[in-house]
Every structure is written in C-alpha cells, then in structure tokens.
Design a protein around this motif. Sequence first.
Motif, PDB file in Angstrom:
ATOM      1  N   UNK A  25       0.824  -1.203   0.000  1.00 27.18           N
ATOM      2  CA  UNK A  25       0.000   0.000   0.000  1.00 27.18           C
ATOM      3  C   UNK A  25       0.863   1.259   0.000  1.00 27.18           C
ATOM      4  N   UNK A  26       1.913   1.231   0.823  1.00 21.14           N
ATOM      5  CA  UNK A  26       2.736   2.418   0.955  1.00 21.14           C
ATOM      6  C   UNK A  26       3.732   2.620  -0.190  1.00 21.14           C
ATOM      7  N   UNK A  27       4.094   1.505  -0.831  1.00 17.25           N
ATOM      8  CA  UNK A  27       5.031   1.609  -1.953  1.00 17.25           C
ATOM      9  C   UNK A  27       4.388   0.949  -3.170  1.00 17.25           C
ATOM     10  N   UNK A  28       3.300   1.534  -3.657  1.00 23.49           N
ATOM     11  CA  UNK A  28       2.506   0.842  -4.678  1.00 23.49           C
ATOM     12  C   UNK A  28       3.282   0.586  -5.974  1.00 23.49           C
ATOM     13  N   UNK A  29       4.199   1.450  -6.323  1.00 27.12           N
ATOM     14  CA  UNK A  29       4.844   1.280  -7.632  1.00 27.12           C
ATOM     15  C   UNK A  29       6.133   0.474  -7.565  1.00 27.12           C
ATOM     16  N   UNK A 291      12.647   5.127   3.220  1.00 30.08           N
ATOM     17  CA  UNK A 291      13.601   6.054   3.816  1.00 30.08           C
ATOM     18  C   UNK A 291      13.544   6.100   5.335  1.00 30.08           C
ATOM     19  N   UNK A 292      13.233   4.939   5.930  1.00 32.51           N
ATOM     20  CA  UNK A 292      13.271   4.909   7.383  1.00 32.51           C
ATOM     21  C   UNK A 292      14.727   4.786   7.815  1.00 32.51           C
ATOM     22  N   UNK A 293      15.071   5.568   8.801  1.00 35.11           N
ATOM     23  CA  UNK A 293      16.429   5.595   9.320  1.00 35.11           C
ATOM     24  C   UNK A 293      16.875   4.180   9.708  1.00 35.11           C
ATOM     25  N   UNK A 294      18.122   3.833   9.423  1.00 40.60           N
ATOM     26  CA  UNK A 294      18.575   2.456   9.661  1.00 40.60           C
ATOM     27  C   UNK A 294      18.573   2.108  11.152  1.00 40.60           C
ATOM     28  N   UNK A 295      18.760   3.123  11.992  1.00 41.99           N
ATOM     29  CA  UNK A 295      18.718   2.834  13.435  1.00 41.99           C
ATOM     30  C   UNK A 295      17.307   2.423  13.842  1.00 41.99           C
TER      31      UNK A 295
END
Lengths: 319, 502
Positions: A25-29, A291-295
């Motif tokens: 849903x959040x990354x449809x493409x 793009x969630x921070x790796x930490x």
Amino acid sequence: MNIMNIIKKYGTLIGFLSIIIFFTINLPTTFLTANNLINISQQISMLAVVAFTMTIVMVMNDFDLSVGSMASLSGIVAAVLFSMGYPIWIGIIAALLVGIIGGLFNGFLVSIIGILPFVATLGTLTMFSGFAFLVSGGKTIFGRDIPTEFSSFARTGLEITSLDIKIPFLSILALLILLIVWFILEQTIYGRRLYAIGGNTEASFLAGIKVKQLRLSAFALTGLGAAIAGLMYSSRVASSNPTQGSGLMLEAIAAVFLGMTMSEEGEPRVLFTLLGVLILGVLDNGLTQMNVDSYIREILIGFIVILAVAFSSITKRRN
Amino acid sequence: MQKLELLNLSKSFSAFKALSDVNIELLSGETHALMGENGAGKTTLIKILAGILKPDQMVMKIDNNIQKVNSAIDSKNLGFNFIHQELNIVSYLSVAENMFLSHPYPMRYGALINWNKIYKLSKDALKKLDITHINVEDKCASLSTGDQMLVKIASCLIKTETSPTLYVFDEPTAALTIQESEKLFKVISNLKKKKAIILYVSHRMNEILEISDRVTILRDGLNVLTEESSKLSKEKIIRSMIGKDLSDNFPKKTGKLNDKVIIEVSNGHTKNIKNINFKINEGEVLGISGLANSGQREIFNMLMGIDNLVKGKLNFLNKIYKPTGPKDAWKKLISFVPRERRRDALILKMSVKFNTTLPHYAKLSKFFFLANKKKENNITNELSKKVQLKYKNNNQSIYQLSGGNQQKVVFGRALASNPKLLLLDEPTRGVDVGAKLDIYKLIRKLTKNGCGIILNSTDLSEIIGMCDRILVLKNHEQYKIIENLDVTTKDLLSNFYEEKKI
C-alpha cells in the motif's frame, strides 16, 4: 479452534502478510514488482544460507554464535589466496575447509569437552575474528586482487527471456542450500537423530544414538554454511574485509527463532527458517525504500523478533 | 505445641486413591516412623503436609485448634521442616549463607550485611544440636552429604522466636554412611529433647526400630497400623506393609526353560558395582531386587556399555561381549526399557512413530541414510498392535498419551528388533493396573519365544510374580541369587535387611 490457537499457529504468518500488505500500500509502484522481489532474494541470500545451516545446530538445542566471524574469515582467506595468485578454485576450497575446520572445533568444544555452546562459540567468535584481522593485516582486500570471474558470479544470473527477468546465481545458490538442508533434516535418518537429540539427549543416548559424533558433525555443517555465505558476500561486493559477516549471526538466530514460532511443537524447521529470513529481508527492503532511518530499522526488527517469540511463549504456556 | 493431628485425610489422583481416611496423631518429643511399600501413600502425605498437594479432605489440628495448609508458605509459617535426600543446598555458598537462605540477613546501618552476626547466629543454631565440627565459614561444597543435611536441619533453628514444630525426614539415610547416620540420629534425639515432633520415613527396618517411638504403617492409602515400636518386630512390620499376597494377579508362566545360555556375567565389576555373577537362559526372567539405589541401575549400565567393565567377563550368545555403548548393545539385539520414561526414554513432543523407531533408524533406512517413511509406519503399526497401544495415529505426540500408553511405546520400541535380551528397569512404575497386566502378558509372550529378560522392580510382588530367579543386591554388590520357589515378599524383604555375615 479458538482465537489463541489461531494466533499460536498462524500469528507469525499473519504478521508477515500484514507487513507485505503494508508495504504494497505504501510503496505501490516499487514494492511488489518482479525486480524488487528478485532484488530481495539476492539481498537475503547470504543471511539465508547462514540461517539454514544454523537451523541444523538449533535442532539439537545448540547455538553457534561464531557464524558471523567465520563468514568474515572465510572471505578473507579466499581473497588473500587470490591476491597471492592462486587460482579461484583453490581459494574457494581453502575457504570452505576453514569453515569445516572451524565448525569441527566448535563441535569439539561443545560435544567432546562439554562447554556450553553459548560460551564455546562466543570464544571462537572472537578467535575467528582475530584470525581474519591477522590474515588480512586488518585491511580490506579489493580491486585487482579479486578476480573478475569470482565477483562476476554474484552479478550474473539465470536469464529467463520469456519473462524478461534474471534470477541471480546467489539466490539460486541459497535455494540449493535450502534444498540440501531440508533434505538432510527432513528426509535422512541423520536429521531424525538430530531432532531426537534436541528433544531429549539422554533418551537419545540410551536408545543408541551417538550423540557426541552427531553434535560434532552438525557444528561442522554450520561452519561450512557460514563459509559459503562469506564467499557469497565477497563475490557480491568484489572485496573482502575482516568484519564483513559481523551482522549475520544475530539475524540468522532471529530468523530461526521466528521460524520456530510457526512449527507445531516449537522446534526449528528449515522451511520455517526461510519464512523467518523472508520476514527480516522484506522488512529491511521495505523500510529502506520508505527512507526509514537504519537505526529505527534495527529497533523495529529487534522488537518484532521479541514480539513473535513472546507471543508463542505465552500461547504455549496456556496450553 | 504438644500435638499435631491429621484427621480423615483423603486424596485421590483421578481414579487412584492415594490416601483414604487416614488418621495420624503426632506428639511433641516423639519420633514417629511412617512406613509402607512404594505407592502406599507416604510421599502423598508428606506433600500434603508441605502444602504442595491439596488434600481432597482433611482436618488438621494443632493442640486442638484447626489449622489450614494451603500452600508451601502456610506450611513454613506453621514451622514445618522437610529434610530429604536431595537437599536444597547451594554448594558454592558458605555454611552460614546456606543457613540464612530463607531468613533475612541481619544488617548493619540498614545497608551492609552484618557478617559477624550471621556467623554467630549460624554457630549458635548448630550448637543447639551439639554440632561443633562444622565451620560455618566453609563452603558447603566441601561438606559431606551428611554434614550438609545437618546444616539444613540446624538452619531451621536460626530464628529463635518461632521454634520449629515438625521435622519430616524422608529417607534421610539413603545417601549417608553409617557414621553420618549415627551423627544424624544424635541430632534427631537432640531435636526430640527440644520438644519437636519428628516424622521419620524410611525403609530401613533396623533404623526404625532403633530410633522411633511409634510406627504408623500405610498400605494402599490406608492406615493399617499405629503402634509403639517396643511392641513391634520386623516380621510384624513387614506383614502389615504387604497385607495379602498379590502374586495371583500375575499371568502364569507357560513353556519350559531352555538351557541355552543367553548371557553370562562372571565376576562383573564396574566403577559402581562389584561381584556380579549370573546366567540367563533362553526364556528366563531374572529379577533384580534390593533396597533403593543398591546398584540396580548400574547393572543395566554395565550391560548397555555405559559403565565399562573393569574386571570380570561378559558372555552374550556364546561370544565375548564388550559393549562400547548403547548403540552397540541395541545392535547386538539387547533392548532397554529405562527407568524414567519421560526423562530417559521418550521424546515427549515427538510422535509415536518417531519414538517407536528411534533406536532402529539405520535398520529401517533406504541406502543407509534415507528415512523410509513407509517402513517406519508399517513397523509402528505392527508394534503398536503388539503392545495394544491405545492411540489416535502414528503422528500423535507422545505427551498426549497416558502414562501406561507412553510406557507401551517404549516397550514397542524395545521389541522392534526381536531382542535376545530385554532389560526392564521399573517397567510398570506409574502405570495403571490394566496396562500393567498387558505388560506382564507381553513379558510372558517374549520369554515363550526364547527372549531372556532382566527385570528390576521395587514392587516386590511383581518380582515374585514374574521372575524365575532373583538377584539380591546390597550396597552395590551381589548378595545372593534366590530360586523363586515359594518365595514370599516377606522372605525377600528380610534378605534386604539381613546383615551380611562376615
């Protein structure tokens, strides 16, 4: 079947599906595309190999904490031999031998000497890591020292022209090792005996199972798996450094644990380990794309593993 | 406290009545012995006193006031203390620290432990029982088992305000040497002087007659006798413990003994047992008997190759037999049914099939490594029928079966290889009556086909009912072999208690 039983049996699977739905849903493409899925399969291939072979010792209720540094060491050994001009096959065989010998050493400490696996492999973790630094002189080996034939293995794959996709050799190799481990654990009497040892060591011994020899050999297989993963990593980044495998151990154990929450009696099964690896791989891939921070990614993954295992412990206690 | 009474005490486990309507009166300053065969209800009674088990029915009166024991904490608050073979000792802590395990440490300034006071109080507690040879600052690991027991007893005397009321000793001397036992008896008589109530459980007749004031005997959950020790003899105690002869319930032996020897042990010594000599012919059942832990398990360990032979010779089927381990023993057609099925025989979370085939994977495999599921299923079906297993299917987990059926799986596994020698260590422990009979019938069927059997059991009527000859063990040594012709339980028991003439 009541709700607790459903959660116990399918909870982790439901969690996995929700993760996939969430990312779709959040990354449809970009998420649910053939390319991304192939990409994930390649990203997780090293972890998968380590987790599959880790399953072998965990079937006996043992652990191997040294797989990460073994993966580093084996990659370094191969690269050093490459840089000295030895042919590729010698480097690979040497690296695999290092894996088997290191695994046998773990098995010797655990099964013959009788040290707790946690302590024994914590010790060898440090030793293998030290060897990796010693052999490489603490440096990353890269560039012209790594033969292109070796590194191109990871960059190529099996082309399926009709679908216009390329399945990476690394993914195929991981799949092959999954099949081998599955065959060993589920189809041979060797696997039966390992499960027997995990279920009740004393009873297995009295029923005529050579517990010591089997534990020794199982650790050797886990060491071999770690060495293969180390070679795969070196091939993929066309270089070897003495810390390349350091993240593998925790994630591999986490994957086996996730898998154990899905099996009938909480015992490790390699096909469920695959699901565990997929959960970790999909999370990593999806969160990176968002793009969630790796930490934060690390916090999330740790939390999910605890959540799954906690759930299965609670439901088990109720039964 | 003058008197502790248990009235109308009953406890059943599903259909099995462990205790029915038992009345016991214990007086302060008295050593009260509690006796009975295994399964007579002694342990159940102790567990109820300790608050571990809940009675179905019981009135407990202390000096005519009704008291309740609903938990282990209640029991402790009433001043009940329990001393058994397995002591709750932390071996790497000092004697004094062990004595303070269940008491708050005395503090200095509210934060620092007052070690001087701990040592002094510990020493005082030991002194109350005239124990002066133990240094309270020593680690418990350096103490003998007997001294550890004394430490445990004295630790109940640390608190001075509430004096302990009841001491329960459960087979305390089983692990002690004679000298240690003497010390223990001295301490018990000191406790008596301090007006404690002592409930003493033991199988050792001499001990009981020596130190107890009164004896209560339980049989099948009933209080069959309470009498002053001075009015009792060994014979009377044994008769009350056994009651009527039960050997009629055992299936009769059919067929004749063959004189073909299956196994012969000559002068067998391992690190744990001495002087073992016996011979088993085809179709013969040899019983092993003796007081608890007299070397029964070690005989099996010798035959399975777990304990190495240090002296003597084993001959199996006319060949020198030097087993290298259980695997070797199974391979040579010696099957083993270990004592504690849940701990030593079964993998509880695995299936009936998995457990039945466990020692036989190699034999059932394809090309020596591939598991042959069809063969495994067939043999499991066949064996389950043979042992009359009640179960759903081959993939049912073991823990879902009843104790008797679990034991039948262990039996089925032992039969898979058509053994020449079958080792049975307490095969009917914790098994219901119906399954017991099935197991006895199975033993008869096997001997008829020529299998030799070694049967160890604490149930003496079982030994007498099933065996051709009985090997009596004493202190890890062979005492004698008795032909089982009109042997009674009483004869057998008196053998255990006989002192060896030197």
